[in-house]
Design an enzyme around this catalytic site. Structure first.
Site, PDB file in Angstrom:
ATOM      1  N   LYS A  85       3.913 -11.638  22.737  1.00 26.15           N
ATOM      2  CA  LYS A  85       3.379 -12.981  22.989  1.00 26.15           C
ATOM      3  C   LYS A  85       1.870 -12.993  23.210  1.00 26.15           C
ATOM      4  CE  LYS A  85       7.273 -15.372  22.867  1.00 26.15           C
ATOM      5  NZ  LYS A  85       7.496 -16.407  21.829  1.00 26.15           N
ATOM      6  N   GLU A 107       5.225 -24.103  26.622  1.00 24.13           N
ATOM      7  CA  GLU A 107       6.649 -24.012  26.919  1.00 24.13           C
ATOM      8  C   GLU A 107       6.995 -22.528  27.072  1.00 24.13           C
ATOM      9  OE1 GLU A 107       6.756 -22.082  23.250  1.00 24.13           O
ATOM     10  OE2 GLU A 107       5.584 -23.864  23.761  1.00 24.13           O
ATOM     11  N   SER A 374       9.989  -6.117  20.433  1.00 24.96           N
ATOM     12  CA  SER A 374       9.097  -7.239  20.739  1.00 24.96           C
ATOM     13  C   SER A 374       8.690  -7.328  22.194  1.00 24.96           C
ATOM     14  CB  SER A 374       9.754  -8.555  20.307  1.00 24.96           C
ATOM     15  OG  SER A 374      10.999  -8.726  20.956  1.00 24.96           O
TER      16      SER A 374
END
Length: 394
Positions: A85, A107, A374
């Site tokens: 992210k 969000e 990830s």
């Protein structure tokens, strides 16, 4: 990509109050994305703050234990804040700063995007507010604390199913009320154009590095690249620079929850159909009346009822394929990698690992498989323990 669309998918299905904001965003992004100064600033943040490049790690014990394919893990879990992210967040936060915005809103589902947004906001001196489904606030309490520690306000969203889709809706609503000083730091390759393009471009550093690292390690490109898919940002990041390399198979792994036929699933490609939601045309899980259906996954980061428009187009063209993995399979993979390689993966990433575990033994020993790891699994230990019947309290 043609204009605002990927094939028939994408577009800008937003209220008139938001059209000036998305037009401004596209204009400024197109102006800045190739600007040498912007690129240099972003690279400096990637290299010296986020810790890029992330490692491409040969999972020797896993490969030997399973037999068949040689398995590499792209270690996005080693990035600052513990997930992929941060790549998109640093890019968008820097973009917001260049646009003269003083506030970002975001969000979050599993909380990793919220933590990354709060981190970048603290670094770049931006106000930050994060909207998170009340159910996810409960199951990701540690990440909520981190966001607040970093100076962000966290707003629990109680509408609908109180999960990621409702957090997105609330963040869009908030943005429409205050666009003059606020940037919506959207966390995945979804929403109205230009968000799918912007997020993809910032995450594409993953596949650029995989390509370079695999050539250095093996002297050739991988045979397959695997990544979990909710909205799809880590997957499109891992896929993007291989799309024009037809020898590389691209496989996205969706969250099947309790099974694709159970009704408790988030496997969009497997069970969904074409629709319009959250500003884009794509595939969505829908009920018999065409309303967005409730979805479920043990993973807060994958329980989104849609998929990004570029993934939908890759599926339509056959360039990528998408397969479902259940909660139980993901938990087994979560435990397996922890014991086999000493790496605790995010439960999202464990979905991709589960598919690697199922398929690698049936592939030749010359097959090179890359799994995009990830994120790290600290945030998921309590949820997985409870799934296994152990009542942990943070």
């Amino acid at each position: 990509m043609q204009g605002t669309r990927f094939g028939q998918h994408g577009g800008q299905y937003v209220p008139e109050t938001l059209m000036p904001a998305v037009i401004e965003l596209e204009r400024e992004y197109v102006r800045l994305k190739d600007d040498p100064e912007f690129k240099a600033e972003l690279k400096e943040l990637f290299d010296n703050y986020a810790g890029r490049p992330s490692r491409l790690y040969f999972a020797r014990r896993m490969s030997e234990d399973l037999g068949g394919a040689r398995i590499y893990l792209k270690r996005e879990d080693l990035n600052h804040t513990g997930a992929h992210k941060i790549n998109n967040v640093l890019g968008q936060a820097l973009l917001a700063k260049k646009m003269g915005k003083t506030r970002v809103i975001a969000e979050t589902g599993a909380g990793q995007h919220g933590v990354a947004s709060a981190t970048a906001a603290a670094l770049l001196d931006l106000e930050c507010e994060v909207f998170m489904g009340a159910e996810d606030v409960e199951r990701q309490a540690l990440n909520v604390y981190k966001m607040r520690l970093l100076g962000a306000q966290v707003h629990p969203v109680t509408s609908g199913t109180a999960t990621l889709k409702d957090a997105v809706s609330e963040t869009m609503r908030e943005w429409s009320q205050r666009v003059h000083d606020t940037h919506y730091l959207l966390g995945s390759v979804m929403g109205p154009h230009p968000f799918p393009m912007i997020v993809r471009d910032f995450q594409a550093v993953i596949s650029a590095e995989i390509k370079e690292q695999c050539l250095a390690a093996e002297g050739r490109l991988p045979d397959s690249v695997l990544a979990c898919v909710g909205g799809g940002s880590n997957a499109i990041g891992a896929f993007y620079h291989f799309i024009e390399d037809p020898s590389v198979e691209l496989i996205g792994i969706e969250a099947a929850g309790r099974g694709v036929d159970s009704g408790d699933t988030a496997a969009t490609i497997t069970t969904g159909r074409l629709g319009i939601f959250h500003g884009m045309k794509s595939y969505f899980c829908q009920d018999e009346y065409g309303q967005i259906a409730p979805v479920y996954s043990i993973s807060a980061g994958l329980d989104y009822p849609g998929i990004g428009p570029e993934h939908a187009a890759l599926y339509d063209s056959g360039r990528a394929r998408y397969v479902p993995v259940t909660d139980e399979e993901a938990v087994q993979a979560f435990e397996y990698l922890s014991r086999m390689e000493g790496i605790i993966p995010a439960i999202e990433s464990a979905h991709a690992l589960a598919y690697a575990m199922a398929t690698a033994p049936h592939l030749g020993k010359d097959h090179i498989m890359v799994v995009n790891l990830s994120g790290r699994g600290d945030k998921d230990c309590v949820s997985v323990a409870r799934y296994r019947g152990e009542d942990l309290h943070e």
